[in-house]
Write an enzyme that holds these catalytic residues in place. Sequence first.
Site, PDB file in Angstrom:
ATOM      1  N   GLU A   1      35.044 -39.590 -23.056  1.00  0.00           N
ATOM      2  CA  GLU A   1      33.874 -40.334 -23.549  1.00  0.00           C
ATOM      3  C   GLU A   1      34.222 -41.254 -24.723  1.00  0.00           C
ATOM      4  O   GLU A   1      33.474 -42.187 -25.045  1.00  0.00           O
ATOM      5  CB  GLU A   1      32.781 -39.350 -23.975  1.00  0.00           C
ATOM      6  CG  GLU A   1      32.201 -38.567 -22.806  1.00  0.00           C
ATOM      7  CD  GLU A   1      31.279 -37.443 -23.250  1.00  0.00           C
ATOM      8  OE1 GLU A   1      30.325 -37.158 -22.529  1.00  0.00           O
ATOM      9  OE2 GLU A   1      31.533 -36.831 -24.301  1.00  0.00           O
TER      10      GLU A   1
ATOM     11  N   GLY B   1      23.816 -35.094 -16.952  1.00  0.00           N
ATOM     12  CA  GLY B   1      23.316 -34.835 -15.610  1.00  0.00           C
ATOM     13  C   GLY B   1      21.955 -35.500 -15.455  1.00  0.00           C
ATOM     14  O   GLY B   1      21.089 -35.370 -16.323  1.00  0.00           O
TER      15      GLY B   1
ATOM     16  N   MET C   1      24.617 -31.585 -23.468  1.00  0.00           N
ATOM     17  CA  MET C   1      24.896 -30.415 -24.301  1.00  0.00           C
ATOM     18  C   MET C   1      25.049 -30.695 -25.799  1.00  0.00           C
ATOM     19  O   MET C   1      25.451 -29.804 -26.540  1.00  0.00           O
ATOM     20  CB  MET C   1      26.160 -29.725 -23.762  1.00  0.00           C
ATOM     21  CG  MET C   1      26.022 -29.311 -22.307  1.00  0.00           C
ATOM     22  SD  MET C   1      27.509 -28.599 -21.592  1.00  0.00           S
ATOM     23  CE  MET C   1      27.600 -27.034 -22.453  1.00  0.00           C
ATOM     24  N   GLU C   2      24.741 -31.916 -26.240  1.00  0.00           N
ATOM     25  CA  GLU C   2      24.924 -32.217 -27.677  1.00  0.00           C
ATOM     26  C   GLU C   2      23.798 -33.023 -28.324  1.00  0.00           C
ATOM     27  O   GLU C   2      23.567 -32.900 -29.536  1.00  0.00           O
ATOM     28  CB  GLU C   2      26.238 -33.020 -27.899  1.00  0.00           C
ATOM     29  CG  GLU C   2      27.503 -32.306 -27.538  1.00  0.00           C
ATOM     30  CD  GLU C   2      27.848 -32.426 -26.056  1.00  0.00           C
ATOM     31  OE1 GLU C   2      27.311 -33.351 -25.408  1.00  0.00           O
ATOM     32  OE2 GLU C   2      28.622 -31.602 -25.536  1.00  0.00           O
TER      33      GLU C   2
ATOM     34  N   ASP D   1      26.423 -36.914 -12.794  1.00  0.00           N
ATOM     35  CA  ASP D   1      26.044 -35.959 -11.741  1.00  0.00           C
ATOM     36  C   ASP D   1      24.536 -35.802 -11.755  1.00  0.00           C
ATOM     37  O   ASP D   1      23.857 -36.411 -12.590  1.00  0.00           O
ATOM     38  CB  ASP D   1      26.734 -34.613 -11.990  1.00  0.00           C
ATOM     39  CG  ASP D   1      26.387 -34.034 -13.355  1.00  0.00           C
ATOM     40  OD1 ASP D   1      27.147 -34.292 -14.305  1.00  0.00           O
ATOM     41  OD2 ASP D   1      25.331 -33.388 -13.495  1.00  0.00           O
TER      42      ASP D   1
HETATM   43  N1  ADE Z   1      26.992 -33.364 -18.939  1.00  0.00           N
HETATM   44  C1  ADE Z   1      27.243 -33.994 -17.786  1.00  0.00           C
HETATM   45  N2  ADE Z   1      26.636 -33.379 -16.760  1.00  0.00           N
HETATM   46  C2  ADE Z   1      25.975 -32.316 -17.283  1.00  0.00           C
HETATM   47  C3  ADE Z   1      25.189 -31.278 -16.724  1.00  0.00           C
HETATM   48  N3  ADE Z   1      24.956 -31.216 -15.413  1.00  0.00           N
HETATM   49  N4  ADE Z   1      24.690 -30.343 -17.546  1.00  0.00           N
HETATM   50  C4  ADE Z   1      24.944 -30.407 -18.887  1.00  0.00           C
HETATM   51  N5  ADE Z   1      25.689 -31.345 -19.462  1.00  0.00           N
HETATM   52  C5  ADE Z   1      26.213 -32.299 -18.676  1.00  0.00           C
END
Ligand code: ADE
Length: 267
Positions: A41, A107, A209-210, A233
Site C-alpha cells: 500500500e 473489502g 482493519m485500520e 475483494d
Molecule cells: N482489507 C482488504 N480486504 C479486507 C477484508 N475483506 N476485510 C478486512 N480488511 C480488508
Amino acid sequence: MKKLICLLIAVCMVTSLAACGNQAQTEVEERIGIISAMDNEVALLLSEVEIDHVDTIGGVDFHVGTLHGQPVVIMRSGIGKVLAASAATAMLNNYPISKVIFTGIAGGVGDETQVLDQVIATRLVQHDCGTITNDGFVWSSGVAEEEMGEKDFYACDPELVDLAFEAAVQVVGKEHVFKGTIATGDQFVSSEEYVQKLQQDFDAIACEMEGASIAAVCTQYGLPFVVIRAMSDKADGNAHESIDNMGDLAADNSSRIVIQMMDAMRG
Ligand code: ADE
C-alpha cells in the site's frame, strides 16, 4: 552602575534568545501525514517521494520528504487497529502534521462497490466494539458522542473528502468512485453473512482493519483526516483469493489518488 549595566545586558540577551525561539517555532514547516498498513500500500508512494530523511520510532519507519511538491511524512503502520493507532500517535507526537490521509485496500461491502472501485470514507465506525452478553454480542461505539463527528461515527474532513473524490475521479473514473461509511475491525472479513450485517447495521460500503482507529487518534488530536480505500475483494468467501490477485493493483490505484491529491493541492 556597573551592576545595572550587567543586568540590562542580561535582560537583552534573554529577550533576543526568546525571540529567536519564537521565530524558530513559527518557521516549522507543516507536513501531510500519509499512512498505510502494508508494504504494497505504501510502495508506489515511496517510489515517488523525494526523501529528506527516515526516522525509526517504535519500529516504524517515518519517511520525511516531499511528494509532488507537498511536504509529507509517509509511514507503514502494520495491520490492525492497535498498530495503526500507535504509529499514528507516534507520527502526531513527533512531526508538525497538519492533516492525515490514510490510503490502502479494503473489502467491498454490498452490491454497490466492485473489486477495484474506490471508496472515499465520509465517516468510519468500529464494527467490533461492544459487549459480550449472555444473549450474544451487542455492538456499541464505545466512545462518547461529543468526541465524534456524529453519534457513533468518526466524520472525515469534508474538504479532504471532496479533494480525494475529485482526485479519485481523475484516476479511476467517476463510475468507480463511491463516498460512504467504512467499517473497521480487527478481523479480515470473508463472509457473505457478515457483509450483510455491516450493510444493515452501519450502512457500510467497505470494510477494513485500520481506518476508524486512525480516525479516533486524529479526532483526539483535533486534526482533519480522510481514509481512501481501493477494493481488493468483496469481503466474501472468495476474499483471500481476490486479494492475492488484485491487492497490489488496488493498492497502487489508491496511492495514485493520493499523488493526484498532492498535485491538486499544488494547483
Ligand atoms: N482489507 C482488504 N480486504 C479486507 C477484508 N475483506 N476485510 C478486512 N480488511 C480488508
